[in-house]
Enzyme design. Sequence first.
Site, PDB file in Angstrom:
ATOM      1  N   HIS A 147       0.847  -1.201   0.000  1.00  0.00           N
ATOM      2  CA  HIS A 147       0.000   0.000   0.000  1.00  0.00           C
ATOM      3  C   HIS A 147       0.876   1.242   0.000  1.00  0.00           C
ATOM      4  O   HIS A 147       2.015   1.219   0.459  1.00  0.00           O
ATOM      5  CB  HIS A 147      -0.933   0.004   1.207  1.00  0.00           C
ATOM      6  CG  HIS A 147      -0.235  -0.154   2.526  1.00  0.00           C
ATOM      7  ND1 HIS A 147       0.159  -1.381   3.011  1.00  0.00           N
ATOM      8  CD2 HIS A 147       0.150   0.760   3.438  1.00  0.00           C
ATOM      9  CE1 HIS A 147       0.745  -1.211   4.176  1.00  0.00           C
ATOM     10  NE2 HIS A 147       0.768   0.075   4.461  1.00  0.00           N
TER      11      HIS A 147
ATOM     12  N   HIS B 119       0.854   5.287   1.201  1.00  0.00           N
ATOM     13  CA  HIS B 119       0.212   6.297   2.031  1.00  0.00           C
ATOM     14  C   HIS B 119       0.267   7.637   1.296  1.00  0.00           C
ATOM     15  O   HIS B 119       1.309   7.991   0.731  1.00  0.00           O
ATOM     16  CB  HIS B 119       0.973   6.478   3.352  1.00  0.00           C
ATOM     17  CG  HIS B 119       1.018   5.248   4.206  1.00  0.00           C
ATOM     18  ND1 HIS B 119       0.145   5.029   5.243  1.00  0.00           N
ATOM     19  CD2 HIS B 119       1.845   4.165   4.189  1.00  0.00           C
ATOM     20  CE1 HIS B 119       0.429   3.875   5.829  1.00  0.00           C
ATOM     21  NE2 HIS B 119       1.457   3.325   5.208  1.00  0.00           N
TER      22      HIS B 119
HETATM   23  P1  5GP Z   1       2.025   0.342   7.329  1.00  0.00           P
HETATM   24  O1  5GP Z   1       2.538   0.601   8.725  1.00  0.00           O
HETATM   25  O2  5GP Z   1       1.927  -1.133   7.056  1.00  0.00           O
HETATM   26  O3  5GP Z   1       2.771   1.103   6.274  1.00  0.00           O
HETATM   27  O4  5GP Z   1       0.570   0.961   7.295  1.00  0.00           O
HETATM   28  C1  5GP Z   1      -0.570   0.264   7.630  1.00  0.00           C
HETATM   29  C2  5GP Z   1      -1.660   1.288   7.830  1.00  0.00           C
HETATM   30  O5  5GP Z   1      -2.901   0.632   7.798  1.00  0.00           O
HETATM   31  C3  5GP Z   1      -1.564   2.014   9.178  1.00  0.00           C
HETATM   32  O6  5GP Z   1      -1.410   3.403   8.942  1.00  0.00           O
HETATM   33  C4  5GP Z   1      -2.874   1.666   9.858  1.00  0.00           C
HETATM   34  O7  5GP Z   1      -3.419   2.750  10.588  1.00  0.00           O
HETATM   35  C5  5GP Z   1      -3.760   1.267   8.699  1.00  0.00           C
HETATM   36  N1  5GP Z   1      -4.783   0.290   9.032  1.00  0.00           N
HETATM   37  C6  5GP Z   1      -4.625  -0.866   9.734  1.00  0.00           C
HETATM   38  N2  5GP Z   1      -5.791  -1.507   9.839  1.00  0.00           N
HETATM   39  C7  5GP Z   1      -6.711  -0.749   9.179  1.00  0.00           C
HETATM   40  C8  5GP Z   1      -8.113  -0.915   8.959  1.00  0.00           C
HETATM   41  O8  5GP Z   1      -8.759  -1.884   9.366  1.00  0.00           O
HETATM   42  N3  5GP Z   1      -8.741   0.077   8.240  1.00  0.00           N
HETATM   43  C9  5GP Z   1      -8.059   1.156   7.771  1.00  0.00           C
HETATM   44  N4  5GP Z   1      -8.760   2.077   7.088  1.00  0.00           N
HETATM   45  N5  5GP Z   1      -6.739   1.328   7.963  1.00  0.00           N
HETATM   46  C10 5GP Z   1      -6.074   0.384   8.672  1.00  0.00           C
END
Ligand code: 5GP
Length: 134
Positions: free
Chosen positions: A99, A101
Site C-alpha cells: 500500500h 500512504h
Molecule cells: P504500514 O505501517 O503497514 O505502512 O501501514 C498500515 C496502515 O494501515 C496504518 O497506517 C494503519 O493505521 C492502517 N490500518 C490498519 N488496519 C486498518 C483498517 O482496518 N482500516 C483502515 N482504514 N486502515 C487500517
Amino acid sequence: MNDCIFCKIAKGEIPCYKVYEDDKVLAFLDIAQDAFGHTVVIPKKHFANIFECDEETLSTCISAVKKISNHYVNHCGFEGVNISNNNGKAAGQTVHHIHFHIIPRKSGDGINIYNELAGDNTPLDKQLELLKLN
Ligand code: 5GP
Ligand code: ZN
C-alpha cells in the site's frame, strides 16, 4: 489472502471510507486518524510488498496515487502531498498487503514527516560503496 485485512477491505468484507475505486485499485482513509486525509492506496490483488509485486500492478497503483494526489491539490484545497510506502517489518510495515500512504499537506500544517529519522554521518562515498547499482 484469507487473513489479510486489506484483502477483506478490498472485498467489502470490512467497511472503509472509500476515496477512490476502479477495477484494480482501492483508496480509503487510514483508520489511524493521525493526519487529516491520510489515505491508503492498495491494489485489489494481494501482494505483500514491493519485492513481490509485479511491475504492472505497481504502475497501476502509482497512477492511482497520482490521480488522487492531483485531486487533493486541484480540488480539495491542499498544496502538496507526502507519499510513502513501507516494505518489510524492518521498514515499519504493519499490514503486509502492499500500500501507498498519501498525506495531503498545507503550508504551516505542522506535520514533520521525517521527525523520526535519527541522522547518519557516514560519508556519502562510503554509503555509495555499499549501495551503487551500476
Ligand atoms: P504500514 O505501517 O503497514 O505502512 O501501514 C498500515 C496502515 O494501515 C496504518 O497506517 C494503519 O493505521 C492502517 N490500518 C490498519 N488496519 C486498518 C483498517 O482496518 N482500516 C483502515 N482504514 N486502515 C487500517
Ligand atoms: Zn491482502
